[in-house]
Design a protein around this motif. Structure first.
Motif, short mmCIF file in Angstrom:
data_model
loop_
_atom_site.label_atom_id
_atom_site.label_comp_id
_atom_site.label_asym_id
_atom_site.label_seq_id
_atom_site.Cartn_x
_atom_site.Cartn_y
_atom_site.Cartn_z
N LEU A 10 0.57 -13.19 -10.37
CA LEU A 10 0.21 -11.83 -10.76
C LEU A 10 -0.32 -11.03 -9.57
O LEU A 10 0.01 -9.84 -9.39
N THR A 11 -1.14 -11.72 -8.75
CA THR A 11 -1.67 -11.03 -7.57
C THR A 11 -0.54 -10.64 -6.62
O THR A 11 -0.52 -9.53 -6.05
N GLY A 12 0.41 -11.57 -6.44
CA GLY A 12 1.53 -11.27 -5.54
C GLY A 12 2.37 -10.11 -6.03
O GLY A 12 2.80 -9.24 -5.24
N VAL A 13 2.63 -10.11 -7.37
CA VAL A 13 3.43 -8.99 -7.93
C VAL A 13 2.68 -7.68 -7.75
O VAL A 13 3.24 -6.64 -7.36
N GLY A 14 1.35 -7.73 -8.06
CA GLY A 14 0.56 -6.51 -7.90
C GLY A 14 0.54 -6.04 -6.46
O GLY A 14 0.69 -4.82 -6.17
N LEU A 15 0.35 -7.02 -5.55
CA LEU A 15 0.34 -6.64 -4.14
C LEU A 15 1.70 -6.13 -3.69
O LEU A 15 1.80 -5.23 -2.83
N VAL A 58 -7.67 -6.49 1.33
CA VAL A 58 -8.80 -7.13 0.63
C VAL A 58 -8.29 -8.09 -0.44
O VAL A 58 -8.79 -9.21 -0.61
N GLU A 59 -7.29 -7.65 -1.19
CA GLU A 59 -6.74 -8.50 -2.24
C GLU A 59 -6.10 -9.76 -1.66
O GLU A 59 -6.24 -10.85 -2.21
N LEU A 60 -5.37 -9.63 -0.56
CA LEU A 60 -4.76 -10.80 0.07
C LEU A 60 -5.81 -11.79 0.56
O LEU A 60 -5.66 -13.01 0.44
N ARG A 61 -6.89 -11.26 1.12
CA ARG A 61 -7.96 -12.14 1.60
C ARG A 61 -8.59 -12.92 0.44
O ARG A 61 -8.88 -14.10 0.54
N ALA A 62 -8.81 -12.22 -0.70
CA ALA A 62 -9.39 -12.88 -1.87
C ALA A 62 -8.46 -13.99 -2.38
O ALA A 62 -8.90 -15.07 -2.77
N LEU A 81 -2.71 4.45 4.43
CA LEU A 81 -3.66 3.58 5.12
C LEU A 81 -4.75 3.09 4.17
O LEU A 81 -5.19 1.94 4.23
N GLN A 82 -5.22 3.96 3.28
CA GLN A 82 -6.24 3.55 2.32
C GLN A 82 -5.71 2.46 1.37
O GLN A 82 -6.39 1.47 1.07
N LEU A 83 -4.49 2.67 0.91
CA LEU A 83 -3.89 1.67 0.04
C LEU A 83 -3.67 0.34 0.77
O LEU A 83 -3.85 -0.75 0.21
#
Length: 755
Positions: free
Chosen positions: A323-328, A355-359, A347-349
């Motif tokens: 799910l995280t990968g699809v969202g990312l 941050v999401e990838l690091r988590a 750039l903001q996105l």
């Protein structure tokens, strides 16, 4: 018509941002698939390791449970002491003290099967009916070459009554196990049978375990001797569902257990299947198979994973990563699409995506750390070996067991690091085959081997392995268990059994001497009475002045020798009149010093070791002096040509728990008197007869053979014990245990007078 110049200027394609966004989304999906697959494999490996550990532990629990039941039967055989003629009340009391229903679940009953001698069936039935069983009969009826019968069974109620009087030798499966137990002297189990206790409703598969009972005092060191000495069997019937109840504990629903009789898991050999059945048409994800030994009978144990255990496979991490990968991926596509029009927003996105990838990476790292911690805290040493033989993982228990740190062991060749040199070639061939095929006959189950520690010592270990598939071949994940405590426990049990055998042999010799003592006691009393009559008449005849005086003097001398012989016989029979008094052995030996040196001769040295705080004893001092003098003379004769005699006194306390150290000696406080020589010693056959009256190894005319027998009788009559230790070529030691006197002051009549 004139054309505007703006209509020919170049313009960016409108679909390019969308194409770039789709490519970014596709790349994100590929990365997500790889990460999720790796997480799923890690979870599957963890589940397989957990399943294998539980399956091995379950098989070990079955093996240990059957060992315990075998010990119960062996203990019952020892309780019978070589006879199956035990009363019903006595056997019921013994069964009640065992508390089998509380301590050993699964035992249906505890019984005795008696071997009926040929031609004694009618007498046997009559005796049993006279003992309080008026309806007793041997079943099934009919004449057979060998007849047996269940004569005792507890609890004596319910369905166990169906087995009372049953001839187990009439059924081939039971007969095979009974013959195996009889011929080997060890416990033996039957194959799959239906117990006599079964009544048809709720019938279960079962088996029986037998331990032979040999006639007391009859040797059984060969097959022929055991067949001649057998009098019956101690046995226990088992119903498999009752036996295995509660085996898996609170996690019983995680595993389906199947137990087969023999080495092949065929439907007709099935003994037990746990209630955690698999749904129809569904194959288990994990399977484990091994064999256990049940009193000489091989069982095949097959363990399957159940949906409940497989449901523990943690797919939440995989779903979260997907799910995280699809969202990312969506975010990445949106960022790429926005780059063409609004760089600041993109750039903001992008920052949020980072941050999401690091988590996500942190969660994956935490999962890997959890697996590492589980392996580090495992009870057994864990070692992972690559297909090329080099160590890749090494947990904390492996550090403790072998002495190598993790950084020192990882990367080293496992065979060169852990195996002795003579065994490396055989193991190397096995691991090479395993790396190619994922299997090796030598590693088909838990395997015992010798492993080297860092200091070069070889220790016994048990190895259980699982194949780990890699791109280079099959690697090995191994759990290694230190089995030194188990080996040491087995050695202690062997030594305990050896000491028990020695105690039994000593008891038989004591009983033999007791019987001979009673016989010689009666003979000695009658012989002494006759000698008194002869002596009185000879003395009367001596008063006359005729020519027969010289002959009468010879007769009187013979009478005196006969009286001395009778006194020795009485001493052996423990019937001589004793006059015990409180004696200090140190003072008594000091008084005898000159006499002992004169008896030993100039070529023999006497060394006396007497402690200063020696206890007093209650004994006849005159008889003790005769015994000590006789022992010194025997020691002198054993050292033909000179030597050394050592007289050692000591205080000894025998506690109730010391029966293995001091077999046959009652608990209490004793003063020991040990006489040792440096002579030729005695072989075992001479030692067994050393205390028999009239037995001697000296030439004719050199000894009566009553010295040691007289000492034995005197010591036993005084409430003490006597022990003989000897080795050919190493001398002999005779140790006398005399009970301690409660008085602290010796009798003044036996205190030496200072010169």
């Amino acid at each position: 018509m004139p054309t505007s110049s703006n209509s020919t200027s170049p313009r960016s394609p409108a679909h390019l941002p969308v194409l770039l966004a789709m490519l970014a989304f596709l790349a994100a999906l590929i990365v997500t698939y790889m990460v999720a697959g790796n997480a799923q494999r890690t979870a599957a490996d963890e589940l397989a390791g957990n399943f294998n550990f539980r399956a091995r532990d379950l098989a070990g629990s079955i093996d240990r449970r059957m060992d315990v039941y075998e010990e119960v039967l062996l203990a019952t055989s020892g309780f019978l002491r070589g006879s199956v003629d035990v009363g019903r009340a006595e056997f019921a009391e013994y069964y009640a003290q065992l508390r089998l229903n509380d301590r050993f679940p699964g035992i249906e009953a505890l019984g005795i099967t008696t071997l009926i001698p040929s031609g004694r069936l009618a007498a046997h039935v009559a005796a049993m009916r006279a003992a309080g069983f008026p309806d007793y009969a041997v079943t099934p009826p009919g004449q057979r070459p060998v007849l047996t019968s269940v004569t005792r069974i507890e609890p004596f109620s319910g369905r166990n009554l169906r087995a009372f009087g049953y001839d187990m030798f009439s059924e081939p499966t039971r007969r095979a196990a009974m013959e195996a137990a009889r011929d080997t002297g060890r416990a033996a189990s039957t194959g799959k049978v239906v117990l006599v206790q079964e009544g048809g409703k709720g019938e279960q598969a079962g088996f029986l375990m037998y331990v032979p009972v040999y006639r007391a005092g009859q040797p059984h060191d060969t097959v022929a001797a055991r067949r001649a000495a057998i009098v019956g069997w101690v046995y226990a019937p088992f119903r498999m569902l009752d036996l295995m109840r509660g085996l898996g504990g609170e996690h019983a629903g995680d595993l389906q257990v199947e137990i087969y009789d023999g080495l092949a898991p065929t439907p007709e050999a099935l003994l037990y299947r746990s209630p955690a059945a698999l749904p129809a048409g569904r194959h288990p994800r994990l399977r484990y198979q091994t064999t256990v030994d049940n009193a000489g009978r091989a069982w095949t144990v097959v363990v399957h994973s159940t949906p409940r255990l497989e449901a523990a496979l943690d797919r939440r991490t995989t779903v979260a990563i997907a799910l995280t990968g699809v969202g990312l991926g969506v975010l990445l596509a949106l960022v790429v699409w926005l780059l063409a029009s609004e760089r600041r927003r993109a750039l903001q996105l992008a920052q949020g995506m980072t941050v999401e990838l690091r988590a996500s990476r942190d969660r994956i790292d935490a999962e890997r750390e959890r697996v590492r911690l589980i392996l580090q805290t495992a009870y057994d040493a864990f070692i992972a070996i690559a297909p090329d033989g080099h160590i890749t993982d090494w947990n904390l228990q492996a550090c403790k067991l072998f002495g190598w740190r993790e950084d020192e062991a990882v990367g080293r060749n496992a065979l060169d690091l852990l195996l002795p040199e003579p065994e490396r070639d055989a193991w190397r061939a096995c691991l090479d085959e395993f790396a190619r095929t994922g299997a090796c006959a030598r590693l088909a189950g838990p395997t015992e081997a010798a492993a080297l520690t860092r200091d070069g010592h070889a220790i016994p270990v048990e190895i259980a392995i699982t194949a780990l598939t890699t791109t280079q071949g099959y690697g090995v994940t191994a759990f290694v268990r230190d089995i030194r405590p188990r080996k040491e426990a087995a050695e202690r049990e062997h030594q305990r059994q050896q000491r028990l055998e020695e105690a039994r042999a000593a008891l038989l010799r004591s009983q033999k001497l007791e019987a001979v003592g009673k016989l010689t006691g009666g003979v000695a009393h009658d012989f002494n009475n006759i000698l008194h009559i002869i002596s009185a008449n000879v003395q009367l005849m001596l008063r006359s002045e005729d020519n027969g005086r010289k002959r009468l003097l010879n007769i009187l001398d013979a009478v005196e020798r006969g009286k001395k012989l009778a006194a020795q016989l009485l001493a052996f029979a423990r019937r001589q009149p004793l006059h015990p008094s409180v004696v200090n052995l140190a003072q008594l030996i000091e008084r005898m010093d000159t006499l002992l040196h004169r008896a030993a001769g100039d070529s023999v040295a006497i060394d006396m070791k007497i402690p200063p705080d020696l206890w007093n004893v209650l004994v006849d001092p005159n008889q003790l002096e005769n015994v000590l003098l006789n022992l010194v003379i025997n020691a002198r004769d054993a050292m033909d040509g000179g030597g050394k005699v050592t007289i050692l006194l000591a205080n000894v306390t025998v506690d109730p728990g010391d029966q293995l150290t001091y077999p046959g000696i009652r608990p209490g406080e004793f003063v020991t008197l040990a006489v040792s020589d440096t002579g030729t010693g005695m072989p075992p056959d001479v030692m067994e007869r050393a205390f028999e009256p009239f037995f001697t190894t000296k030439p004719e005319g050199k000894g009566t053979g009553l010295g040691l027998s007289m000492a034995h009788g005197f010591v036993k009559q005084s409430g003490g014990h006597i022990r003989l230790a000897s080795q050919p070529g190493e001398g002999t030691t005779v140790t006398i245990y005399l009970p301690r006197a409660l008085q602290d002051t010796p009798d003044p009549a036996f205190v030496p007078v200072p010169h």
